[in-house]
Design an enzyme around this catalytic site. Structure first.
Site, PDB file in Angstrom:
ATOM      1  CB  CYS A  23      -0.940   0.011   1.211  1.00 12.75           C
ATOM      2  SG  CYS A  23      -2.338  -1.111   1.048  1.00 12.75           S
ATOM      3  CB  ILE A  24       2.880   2.895   2.649  1.00  9.43           C
ATOM      4  CG1 ILE A  24       1.845   2.593   3.729  1.00  9.43           C
ATOM      5  CG2 ILE A  24       3.453   4.289   2.886  1.00  9.43           C
ATOM      6  CD1 ILE A  24       2.401   2.618   5.126  1.00  9.43           C
TER       7      ILE A  24
END
Length: 450
Positions: A281-282
């Site tokens: 995600c990040i």
């Protein structure tokens, strides 16, 4: 009612089936998001059909085994025994499902643009078996507009219409592998629908599975929530990574500063520096937003700057490690032996996706170093898109004789299962990117923070 829930209507009937836990739920993609979700729904007595293109995953689930370290094999075996979880590669069985949930990857291309290949292919697979009355939910992280502008046209190719014949929703996944405080069932679920009926259906389904749902006004708002959550983390991690560099030049310990700052009971939230960002995600989500923002002629300078800072951290770690190696041992990178501690992207999990350790290994080897790794959670590096050259490499044992054979050890992931006191005692030089040695009281003159 304006949400389609008239008594006896298809929407009302399906909501009742959800509330009675009599529905069959299809989960496509049995990875770090799909398998926990499927298990959670199975525990709630839904009949779950898990779909995956990997026959090895399907076979392991159907024989009561687990391929994820944080999912217990006994749980899978119990769900298989009760009939509440079945895995298959046969996408024709999608027609059996009352709801279909997509948990497929949304990576970036090499040009850092969204790669929706898995979403598009999965939507096309659903199209072949889509029937009236089904709820289809996308959980994969993506940019605002994906569900409406990419998925819906594909699903409508067969003549069925969203909001009339089937119902389309978006609910961003919020999995955090290795987090003992929160699980799929205890994390609130944000839900957006393509119309009020879809929103009601998705809210009703997830409301039976998680602590509570958070309905929002549109598909796009729900998609934006996920990006906002992870961009918030990305920006704040970039901030402390930059502060680390600044404070290091001033001979100030950034970890000491953060520990003191978090004593303030308001207006501050601690984030910690590291060797770079990893996970699904990040490192990826900010680029989904910056790509979409260009369509509207909007600059995302702050978000892009954070991405640049975080992307540069592996190079910073390597520079710091080689500087310390030269200063303390008079050695250059070429011909040196370097041990990487941890290739998982975060502590206490076996997930290596987007791990900054791989970039650090790549940079060291380009400079002529010989690199090996130890990770108590990862016995063998799996195939990855960015670093296929490392696939098949195996973790070396963390023994005194093995560690003594390396010129330096670089801690990339601070797994709890590592004995850091022994690591420090056995090593010639330790580069600590996580401050774990200090936390464990294993400080020494040859431990360098990076």
């Amino acid at each position: 009612m304006d949400d389609g829930r008239k008594p006896g209507s298809p929407v009302a009937s399906l909501i009742e089936r959800f509330k009675a836990h009599q529905a069959t739920i299809g989960v496509i993609g049995l990875g770090y998001v799909g398998l926990p979700l499927g298990c959670t729904m199975g525990r709630k007595r839904f009949n779950v059909l898990g779909f995956d293109i990997d026959p090895a995953k399907v076979e392991q689930i159907n024989t009561g085994r687990s391929y994820l370290s944080h999912i217990d094999a006994q749980e899978i075996a119990g769900l298989r025994g009760s009939g509440h979880l079945t895995a298959t590669t046969d996408f024709r069985r999608l027609a059996e499902c009352d709801a279909i949930i997509l948990c497929v990857p949304t990576p970036l291309t090499r040009q850092r643009e969204p790669d929706l290949t898995f979403v598009i292919r999965t939507a096309e697979s659903i199209l072949s078996h889509l029937r009236r009355g089904q709820l289809v939910v996308l959980e994969s992280t993506t940019y605002p507009g994906t569900t409406r502008d990419v998925m819906r046209p594909i699903l409508e190719r067969g003549g069925l219409k969203s909001g009339r014949d089937f119902f389309l929703a978006y609910s961003p996944e919020r999995e955090d592998p290795g987090n003992a405080s929160f699980s799929t069932a205890t994390i609130p679920k944000v839900v957006g629908g393509d119309g009020p009926e879809a929103l009601s259906l998705a809210s009703a389904l997830y409301g039976e599975v998680v602590t509570h749902t958070v309905p929002v006004s549109s598909l796009e708002a729900a998609e934006a929530v996920k990006l906002t959550e992870n961009i918030f983390r990305s920006v704040n991690i970039a901030l402390v990574n930059e502060l680390k560099v600044v404070f290091e030049a001033m001979d100030i310990d950034v970890w000491e500063v953060i520990e003191a700052a978090k004593s303030k009971p308001f207006g501050y939230m601690p984030f910690y520096p590291g060797p770079g960002l990893g996970g699904h995600c990040i490192p990826i989500d900010p680029f989904y937003l910056t790509w979409k923002a260009r369509e509207f002629d909007v600059a995302t300078r702050f978000v892009e700057l954070a991405g640049e800072i975080n992307t540069a951290m592996p190079m910073r770690v390597v520079a710091r490690a080689l500087e310390a190696l030269n200063e303390r041992a008079g050695r250059a990178a070429k011909g040196s032996r370097m041990l990487i501690l941890g290739v998982a992207y975060k502590k206490n999990v076996d997930d290596t996706r987007e791990s900054p350790a791989f970039r650090i290994m790549e940079l060291l080897e380009k400079r002529g170093a010989e690199v090996e790794f130890h990770d108590p959670m990862v016995a063998e590096i799996p195939m990855t898109r960015e670093h296929p050259e490392f696939a098949g490499r195996r973790s070396v044992p963390l023994t005194k004789d093995v560690v003594a054979g390396f010129d330096a050890a670089i801690i990339c992931t601070d797994h709890d299962a590592v004995d850091y006191a022994n690591l420090v005692a056995w090593s010639r030089l330790v580069i600590d990117t996580r401050n774990v040695c200090a936390r464990m009281g294993a400080t020494a003159g040859h431990v360098v923070k990076a």
